[in-house]
Design a protein around this motif. Structure first.
Motif, mmCIF file in Angstrom:
data_model
loop_
_atom_site.group_PDB
_atom_site.id
_atom_site.type_symbol
_atom_site.label_atom_id
_atom_site.label_comp_id
_atom_site.label_asym_id
_atom_site.label_seq_id
_atom_site.Cartn_x
_atom_site.Cartn_y
_atom_site.Cartn_z
ATOM 1 N N ASN A 171 10.714 -7.088 13.704
ATOM 2 C CA ASN A 171 10.946 -5.971 12.808
ATOM 3 C C ASN A 171 10.381 -6.278 11.430
ATOM 4 O O ASN A 171 10.637 -5.573 10.487
ATOM 5 N N LYS A 172 9.584 -7.367 11.348
ATOM 6 C CA LYS A 172 9.110 -7.787 10.034
ATOM 7 C C LYS A 172 8.257 -6.723 9.361
ATOM 8 O O LYS A 172 8.394 -6.468 8.157
ATOM 9 N N GLY A 173 7.378 -6.111 10.133
ATOM 10 C CA GLY A 173 6.493 -5.113 9.554
ATOM 11 C C GLY A 173 7.184 -3.835 9.147
ATOM 12 O O GLY A 173 6.566 -2.993 8.479
ATOM 13 N N GLN A 174 8.444 -3.679 9.535
ATOM 14 C CA GLN A 174 9.187 -2.473 9.146
ATOM 15 C C GLN A 174 10.140 -2.734 7.984
ATOM 16 O O GLN A 174 10.240 -1.914 7.077
ATOM 17 N N PHE A 175 10.839 -3.866 7.965
ATOM 18 C CA PHE A 175 11.789 -4.031 6.859
ATOM 19 C C PHE A 175 11.102 -4.395 5.555
ATOM 20 O O PHE A 175 11.606 -4.084 4.468
ATOM 21 N N VAL A 176 9.932 -5.074 5.623
ATOM 22 C CA VAL A 176 9.280 -5.471 4.369
ATOM 23 C C VAL A 176 8.790 -4.266 3.576
ATOM 24 O O VAL A 176 8.612 -4.362 2.358
ATOM 25 N N VAL A 177 8.574 -3.133 4.241
ATOM 26 C CA VAL A 177 8.027 -1.989 3.515
ATOM 27 C C VAL A 177 8.980 -1.520 2.418
ATOM 28 O O VAL A 177 8.532 -0.957 1.406
ATOM 29 N N HIS A 178 10.278 -1.748 2.594
ATOM 30 C CA HIS A 178 11.231 -1.309 1.572
ATOM 31 C C HIS A 178 11.015 -2.089 0.271
ATOM 32 O O HIS A 178 11.058 -1.515 -0.821
ATOM 33 N N ALA A 179 10.775 -3.381 0.386
ATOM 34 C CA ALA A 179 10.506 -4.188 -0.808
ATOM 35 C C ALA A 179 9.199 -3.757 -1.465
ATOM 36 O O ALA A 179 9.103 -3.673 -2.696
ATOM 37 N N PHE A 180 8.192 -3.475 -0.643
ATOM 38 C CA PHE A 180 6.911 -3.054 -1.204
ATOM 39 C C PHE A 180 7.024 -1.685 -1.874
ATOM 40 O O PHE A 180 6.388 -1.431 -2.906
ATOM 41 N N ALA A 181 7.839 -0.794 -1.320
ATOM 42 C CA ALA A 181 8.035 0.514 -1.940
ATOM 43 C C ALA A 181 8.685 0.373 -3.310
ATOM 44 O O ALA A 181 8.294 1.057 -4.274
ATOM 45 N N LEU A 182 9.680 -0.514 -3.412
ATOM 46 C CA LEU A 182 10.316 -0.743 -4.707
ATOM 47 C C LEU A 182 9.321 -1.313 -5.702
ATOM 48 O O LEU A 182 9.300 -0.938 -6.884
ATOM 49 N N ASP A 183 8.495 -2.236 -5.243
ATOM 50 C CA ASP A 183 7.485 -2.837 -6.116
ATOM 51 C C ASP A 183 6.529 -1.761 -6.631
ATOM 52 O O ASP A 183 6.194 -1.731 -7.827
ATOM 53 N N ALA A 184 6.090 -0.869 -5.746
ATOM 54 C CA ALA A 184 5.144 0.167 -6.149
ATOM 55 C C ALA A 184 5.792 1.180 -7.092
ATOM 56 O O ALA A 184 5.167 1.626 -8.071
ATOM 57 N N LEU A 185 7.023 1.556 -6.823
ATOM 58 C CA LEU A 185 7.719 2.472 -7.732
ATOM 59 C C LEU A 185 7.874 1.854 -9.118
ATOM 60 O O LEU A 185 7.699 2.533 -10.140
ATOM 61 N N SER A 186 8.194 0.574 -9.147
ATOM 62 C CA SER A 186 8.328 -0.104 -10.436
ATOM 63 C C SER A 186 6.985 -0.162 -11.166
ATOM 64 O O SER A 186 6.911 0.086 -12.374
ATOM 65 N N ALA A 187 5.912 -0.472 -10.416
ATOM 66 C CA ALA A 187 4.581 -0.544 -11.031
ATOM 67 C C ALA A 187 4.156 0.814 -11.588
ATOM 68 O O ALA A 187 3.444 0.881 -12.593
ATOM 69 N N ALA A 188 4.602 1.890 -10.937
ATOM 70 C CA ALA A 188 4.266 3.243 -11.387
ATOM 71 C C ALA A 188 5.234 3.748 -12.447
ATOM 72 O O ALA A 188 5.095 4.893 -12.907
ATOM 73 N N ASP A 189 6.193 2.893 -12.849
ATOM 74 C CA ASP A 189 7.225 3.287 -13.809
ATOM 75 C C ASP A 189 7.924 4.560 -13.334
ATOM 76 O O ASP A 189 8.150 5.500 -14.105
ATOM 77 N N ALA A 190 8.240 4.566 -12.016
ATOM 78 C CA ALA A 190 8.805 5.768 -11.405
ATOM 79 C C ALA A 190 10.032 5.452 -10.564
ATOM 80 O O ALA A 190 10.392 6.243 -9.695
ATOM 81 N N MET A 191 10.665 4.340 -10.858
ATOM 82 C CA MET A 191 11.829 3.965 -10.056
ATOM 83 C C MET A 191 12.964 4.955 -10.292
ATOM 84 O O MET A 191 13.437 5.126 -11.416
ATOM 85 N N PRO A 192 13.428 5.650 -9.250
ATOM 86 C CA PRO A 192 14.508 6.630 -9.422
ATOM 87 C C PRO A 192 15.847 5.940 -9.597
ATOM 88 O O PRO A 192 15.992 4.732 -9.343
ATOM 89 N N GLU A 193 16.844 6.702 -10.027
ATOM 90 C CA GLU A 193 18.182 6.164 -10.212
ATOM 91 C C GLU A 193 18.889 6.077 -8.852
ATOM 92 O O GLU A 193 19.656 6.953 -8.460
ATOM 93 N N VAL A 194 18.568 5.012 -8.149
ATOM 94 C CA VAL A 194 19.165 4.693 -6.847
ATOM 95 C C VAL A 194 19.412 3.187 -6.820
ATOM 96 O O VAL A 194 18.526 2.408 -7.193
ATOM 97 N N THR A 195 20.606 2.802 -6.443
ATOM 98 C CA THR A 195 20.849 1.378 -6.195
ATOM 99 C C THR A 195 20.398 1.062 -4.784
ATOM 100 O O THR A 195 20.837 1.708 -3.813
ATOM 101 N N VAL A 196 19.502 0.102 -4.664
ATOM 102 C CA VAL A 196 18.906 -0.250 -3.378
ATOM 103 C C VAL A 196 19.339 -1.651 -2.994
ATOM 104 O O VAL A 196 19.255 -2.592 -3.796
ATOM 105 N N LYS A 197 19.786 -1.792 -1.756
ATOM 106 C CA LYS A 197 20.199 -3.088 -1.238
ATOM 107 C C LYS A 197 19.537 -3.305 0.119
ATOM 108 O O LYS A 197 19.500 -2.393 0.948
ATOM 109 N N LEU A 198 19.002 -4.498 0.319
ATOM 110 C CA LEU A 198 18.435 -4.876 1.607
ATOM 111 C C LEU A 198 19.310 -5.952 2.233
ATOM 112 O O LEU A 198 19.662 -6.936 1.570
ATOM 113 N N LEU A 199 19.665 -5.752 3.494
ATOM 114 C CA LEU A 199 20.409 -6.756 4.249
ATOM 115 C C LEU A 199 19.580 -7.066 5.490
ATOM 116 O O LEU A 199 19.406 -6.207 6.362
#
Length: 485
Positions: free
Chosen positions: A124-152
């Motif tokens: 499942n590696k190729g599926q769970f890592v996308v969440h971290a990459f999405a957060l990274d991209a949102l942060s780089a775009a200065d577009a991180m929404p007001e959502v608390t995100v947790k990965l387990l």
């Protein structure tokens, strides 16, 4: 950019710019064998996942269990009233058996025809890592929404999720350095939604939302009828044959149901479970049936692809697959299996089986009913329970679904397929063991291609699915920020 030319989220340009780096980060993780069945690479794998999450903007740590570590990462919103989404995944993989059947080394990511081939690419590696990459991209775009995100991210899904269960139960031996609390699952008790990117999309290739998963129990039947294999000429006839008698027990577990014609000439074995009390508690709603009725009728395609001469039932393919439980023979072993012949009466026989369960069924109760049935047919057969997951279901009308459906449509450019449950099994139901999470929606949103080949040689993830997975998570987070969960 795949799916549609219109940006699905503000992060799309950053994803495109950083996509090569995201691929290399995934490939580095794929190179690590993390096989929970044997323990190979598990400790190093947990460290690698923690570092990957930290490198992409999450506060990350290991949570130690008596089995394999969990890896936890979070990004906390400034607004204390912001919704909290928990993404679940697993970093362990199946063994890479039959290396001769792999076209490239199973732990060396290899790109062919637009897909990366490697054990764990889709599961499942190729599926769970996308969440971290999405957060990274949102942060780089200065577009991180007001959502608390947790990965387990757990390390034992392929071998029973024992560490995850211990964590959710608050068992002894759990060490979470980031939480000063003895409450079970303290880090995720505030979740408003649990989001699982696992499994393949619908075989049509359309984006897919699944409201739950079937459960599973595994069990084994063993019969010994004599103290030695015997000469079939000297003893055959009066002496019981373990293979024959166990085959009768196995056959007794199923029967022909309505719409099945036992006269068509194929071997015996029906399409309904014939165990008294097995179906007790099953919950199938009108909304579930409506979803199944809307699914594409592709049974003929399945038959052709698999070179089948017939199905086990004439009833609707998806109704039988998704809304009803099963008993499945996984393997049979008895007597001589070598070259040529050996004329014996086998003294032992073994059958390995699983039972897929639908929402409302209790795994412990189902196993008890199977034990009772087998004892009634042949009291000498020993029944041994294996591992299992309970079934799980989120109501179709959950307020958590619109942001997911909208994100899937925006990214993939097609209307999503909605399934009442995943035909396979996941440990998602274990989250319901925590009182604080008992009513929290759990949604399964697979990002992998339908032919990913998880658990098989040449497992692979289409790279456009990998990219669209990142885009979908980013688009979902933007939309869920404004949802009333």
């Amino acid at each position: 950019m795949s799916g549609t030319d219109a940006p699905a989220s503000a992060a799309d340009p950053a994803i495109a710019e950083r996509l090569d780096d995201y691929r290399e980060s995934l490939f580095d993780l794929l190179r690590l064998p993390t096989v929970s069945a044997t323990g190979e690479g598990m400790d190093a794998g947990a460290d690698a996942v923690r570092d990957l999450l930290a490198d992409h903007g999450l506060d990350a740590r290991r949570i130690e269990t008596d089995r394999y570590p969990l890896v936890y990462g979070e990004r906390v919103a400034d607004d204390p009233d912001a919704p909290t989404v928990v993404f679940y995944g697993h970093y362990d993989v199946q063994p890479a058996e039959h290396p001769e059947q792999w076209e490239s080394p199973p732990f060396e990511p290899t790109v062919r025809d637009g897909s990366v081939y490697c054990r764990g690419a889709g599961d499942n590696k190729g599926q769970f890592v996308v969440h971290a990459f999405a957060l990274d991209a949102l942060s780089a775009a200065d577009a991180m929404p007001e959502v608390t995100v947790k990965l387990l991210v757990e390390g034992g899904e392929e071998s029973g999720s024992l560490g995850l269960k211990a964590y959710l139960d608050g068992a002894d031996g759990i060490e979470d350095p980031g939480i000063d609390s003895d409450a079970p699952a303290a880090a995720i008790r505030d979740a408003d939604l649990i989001y699982v990117a696992d499994g393949p999309q619908h075989r049509s290739g359309r984006p897919t939302l699944i409201y739950g998963n079937r459960g599973i129990i595994t069990f084994q039947l063993d019969l010994e009828t004599a103290n030695a294999d015997l000469h079939s000429g000297n003893f055959g006839g009066p002496v019981p044959n373990a293979a024959t008698e166990l085959a009768e027990v196995v056959a007794s577990l199923t029967e022909y149901g309505e719409g099945t014609d036992p006269e068509r000439g194929y071997p015996s074995g029906g399409d309904r479970v014939a165990v008294d009390g097995f179906h007790d508690g099953i919950e199938v709603t009108d909304a579930d049936r409506e979803l199944v009725d809307r699914l594409p009728d592709d049974a003929d395609e399945v038959r052709e692809e698999l070179d089948l001469t017939h199905f086990a039932t004439e009833r609707d393919y998806y109704e039988r697959l998704l809304l009803e439980p099963t008993v499945t023979v996984n393997g049979l072993d008895a007597g001589y299996q070598g070259a040529g012949s050996k004329t014996i009466v086998p003294r032992t026989a073994t059958a390995k089986l699983d039972s897929r369960l639908v929402p409302g069924q209790d795994p412990d109760t189902v196993f008890e009913r199977i034990e009772e049935h087998v004892a009634g047919v042949h009291p000498d057969v020993e029944v041994t329970e294996g591992t299992g997951f309970p079934p799980m279901k989120t109501p179709v009308g959950s307020p958590a679904t619109p942001p997911v459906l909208d994100a899937l449509s925006a990214v993939w450019g097609e209307d999503p397929v909605e399934l009442p449950v995943l035909g396979g099994s996941l440990p998602a139901a274990f989250f319901r063991r925590v009182d604080a999470l008992a009513d929290v929606p759990v949604l399964v949103v697979p990002y992998a291609n339908p032919d990913q080949g998880n658990h098989s040689p040449n497992e692979h993830l289409d790279l456009n699915c990998f990219e669209n997975g990142i885009r979908t998570t980013a688009a979902f987070l933007e939309r869920v920020a404004d949802a009333d969960l």
